[in-house]
Scaffold this motif. Sequence first.
Motif, mmCIF file in Angstrom:
data_model
loop_
_atom_site.group_PDB
_atom_site.id
_atom_site.type_symbol
_atom_site.label_atom_id
_atom_site.label_comp_id
_atom_site.label_asym_id
_atom_site.label_seq_id
_atom_site.Cartn_x
_atom_site.Cartn_y
_atom_site.Cartn_z
ATOM 1 N N GLU A 1 0.849 -1.183 0.000
ATOM 2 C CA GLU A 1 0.000 0.000 0.000
ATOM 3 C C GLU A 1 0.887 1.237 0.000
ATOM 4 O O GLU A 1 1.903 1.278 0.691
ATOM 5 C CB GLU A 1 -0.875 -0.001 1.258
ATOM 6 N N ALA A 2 0.480 2.260 -0.758
ATOM 7 C CA ALA A 2 1.182 3.537 -0.729
ATOM 8 C C ALA A 2 0.611 4.356 0.425
ATOM 9 O O ALA A 2 -0.556 4.736 0.398
ATOM 10 C CB ALA A 2 1.002 4.280 -2.049
ATOM 11 N N VAL A 3 1.411 4.590 1.443
ATOM 12 C CA VAL A 3 0.959 5.344 2.607
ATOM 13 C C VAL A 3 1.213 6.834 2.391
ATOM 14 O O VAL A 3 0.363 7.665 2.684
ATOM 15 C CB VAL A 3 1.662 4.834 3.886
ATOM 16 N N VAL A 4 2.390 7.178 1.855
ATOM 17 C CA VAL A 4 2.730 8.556 1.494
ATOM 18 C C VAL A 4 3.407 8.496 0.149
ATOM 19 O O VAL A 4 4.366 7.745 -0.033
ATOM 20 C CB VAL A 4 3.685 9.203 2.523
ATOM 21 N N GLU A 5 2.910 9.266 -0.785
ATOM 22 C CA GLU A 5 3.538 9.395 -2.099
ATOM 23 C C GLU A 5 3.511 10.862 -2.479
ATOM 24 O O GLU A 5 2.461 11.398 -2.820
ATOM 25 C CB GLU A 5 2.767 8.592 -3.160
#
Length: 155
Positions: free
Chosen positions: A144-148
């Motif tokens: 999962e991308a938590v911060v991008e």
Amino acid sequence: MSPKLDPIDRRILDELVADARLPIAELARRVGLSKTPVAARIRQMEEIGLITGYRAMISPIKLGLTHVTYVELRLSDTREAALKAFNTAVRAIPEVEECYMIAGGFDYLVKIRARDMADYRRIMAEELSALPHVHSSSSYVAMEAVVEHSVLPIE
């Protein structure tokens, strides 16, 4: 050396980051200047290399590129010629989204964006493993991308 940015330069950059297609007249209105000085400030930031370009942001998810894997690569040779050969070859792989030379227990960290695990496996077998001087690799699949962030904070 960092360029000296005043509060208006920072506002211009903030506005352009939010919408690079913003007309100069609207940008000028938002920062409280006329069009001419705003255009001059933008041109100066382009000339010094602070603004490096303008581009469309495309959603990899909408393109079906939902599988992200980070790959540690270790090279068998890290002399300058080997590094140059690797760098040239890795730039030619379209699925490589990012590649960094690392100081640590491995030589490169590569971000691969693929359709799915089967697509990643193909990229690994046919592209990454075939890069010059690759000795070994370790893969880490992102769940999962938590911060991008694709935008840098302007301070």
